[in-house]
Design a protein around this motif. Structure first.
Motif, PDB file in Angstrom:
ATOM      1  N   GLY A   1     -54.029 -40.424  69.018  1.00  0.00           N
ATOM      2  CA  GLY A   1     -53.470 -39.405  68.134  1.00  0.00           C
ATOM      3  C   GLY A   1     -53.834 -38.002  68.599  1.00  0.00           C
ATOM      4  O   GLY A   1     -54.294 -37.802  69.722  1.00  0.00           O
ATOM      5  N   ALA A   2     -53.629 -37.043  67.722  1.00  0.00           N
ATOM      6  CA  ALA A   2     -53.898 -35.639  68.044  1.00  0.00           C
ATOM      7  C   ALA A   2     -55.364 -35.311  67.801  1.00  0.00           C
ATOM      8  O   ALA A   2     -56.033 -35.942  66.975  1.00  0.00           O
ATOM      9  CB  ALA A   2     -53.016 -34.738  67.201  1.00  0.00           C
TER      10      ALA A   2
ATOM     11  N   PHE B   1     -54.823 -31.029  71.339  1.00  0.00           N
ATOM     12  CA  PHE B   1     -54.359 -32.025  72.298  1.00  0.00           C
ATOM     13  C   PHE B   1     -53.643 -33.095  71.496  1.00  0.00           C
ATOM     14  O   PHE B   1     -54.155 -33.541  70.464  1.00  0.00           O
ATOM     15  CB  PHE B   1     -55.510 -32.662  73.067  1.00  0.00           C
ATOM     16  N   GLU B   2     -52.473 -33.520  72.004  1.00  0.00           N
ATOM     17  CA  GLU B   2     -51.689 -34.467  71.219  1.00  0.00           C
ATOM     18  C   GLU B   2     -50.839 -35.347  72.124  1.00  0.00           C
ATOM     19  O   GLU B   2     -50.646 -35.035  73.304  1.00  0.00           O
ATOM     20  CB  GLU B   2     -50.825 -33.717  70.217  1.00  0.00           C
ATOM     21  N   PRO B   3     -50.359 -36.456  71.570  1.00  0.00           N
ATOM     22  CA  PRO B   3     -49.495 -37.325  72.352  1.00  0.00           C
ATOM     23  C   PRO B   3     -48.358 -36.512  72.976  1.00  0.00           C
ATOM     24  O   PRO B   3     -47.790 -35.625  72.339  1.00  0.00           O
ATOM     25  CB  PRO B   3     -48.977 -38.340  71.331  1.00  0.00           C
ATOM     26  N   GLY B   4     -48.068 -36.807  74.237  1.00  0.00           N
ATOM     27  CA  GLY B   4     -47.040 -36.065  74.963  1.00  0.00           C
ATOM     28  C   GLY B   4     -47.616 -35.005  75.878  1.00  0.00           C
ATOM     29  O   GLY B   4     -46.954 -34.557  76.814  1.00  0.00           O
TER      30      GLY B   4
END
Length: 162
Positions: free
Chosen positions: A37-38, A46-49
């Motif tokens: 997750g973020a 920081f996050e998915p992607g």
């Protein structure tokens, strides 16, 4: 390949990465955000992607991670103070020494991080030489960030995030 980040003798995280370059001294890999997750640090999220282009040195006490948003824009540089990296059998291993530095993409925010964790760790008394090298590495990173810029000073390129 796989990146293994160790801390205090234990594996903190391991994640797959794609080798971009290895000149015998610096190893550069690309990896997606490996967290669950973020994670919001207050100064960056920081996050998915997100994509990390990570630079590890066999002869320096730090790693520099270029952090890109899913749209390819640079968020900034997250720097870990570590022992010099080792690479064997497709596994890149680094030992995190607690100290970190954040530099935003526009270079207006430069933060020394986790100095309290470092001071509370066993390293300053158990291995004073390593502790001194870690402090010098953080000072060096901050100096580079505030003067020439991490990307220019370290010869970092900005490959496409995707």
């Amino acid at each position: 390949m796989e990146v293994v980040l160790r801390k205090a003798g234990r594996t903190k995280i391991r994640y797959p990465a794609r080798l971009l370059a290895d000149d015998g001294t610096r190893v550069t890999v690309r990896a997606p955000w490996a967290g669950a997750g973020a994670r919001d640090f207050g100064f960056v999220r920081f996050e998915p992607g997100d994509v990390f282009v990570e630079h590890f040195w066999r002869d320096r006490w730090y790693a520099v991670k270029e952090v890109y948003a899913p749209d390819g824009s640079l968020k900034g540089w997250y720097c870990d103070v570590t022992r010099p990296a080792t690479l064997a059998d497709g596994v890149l291993t680094v030992e995190d020494l607690d100290l970190d530095l954040w530099c935003s993409a526009d270079r207006t925010t430069i933060l020394r991080l986790d100095e309290d964790e470092f001071a509370a760790s066993a390293l300053p008394t158990a291995d004073p030489a390593a502790a001194a090298a870690a402090r010098r590495a953080l000072d060096d990173l901050e100096h580079l960030a505030r003067t020439a810029g991490l990307d220019r000073a370290l010869g970092l390129t900005r490959p496409a995030a995707r």
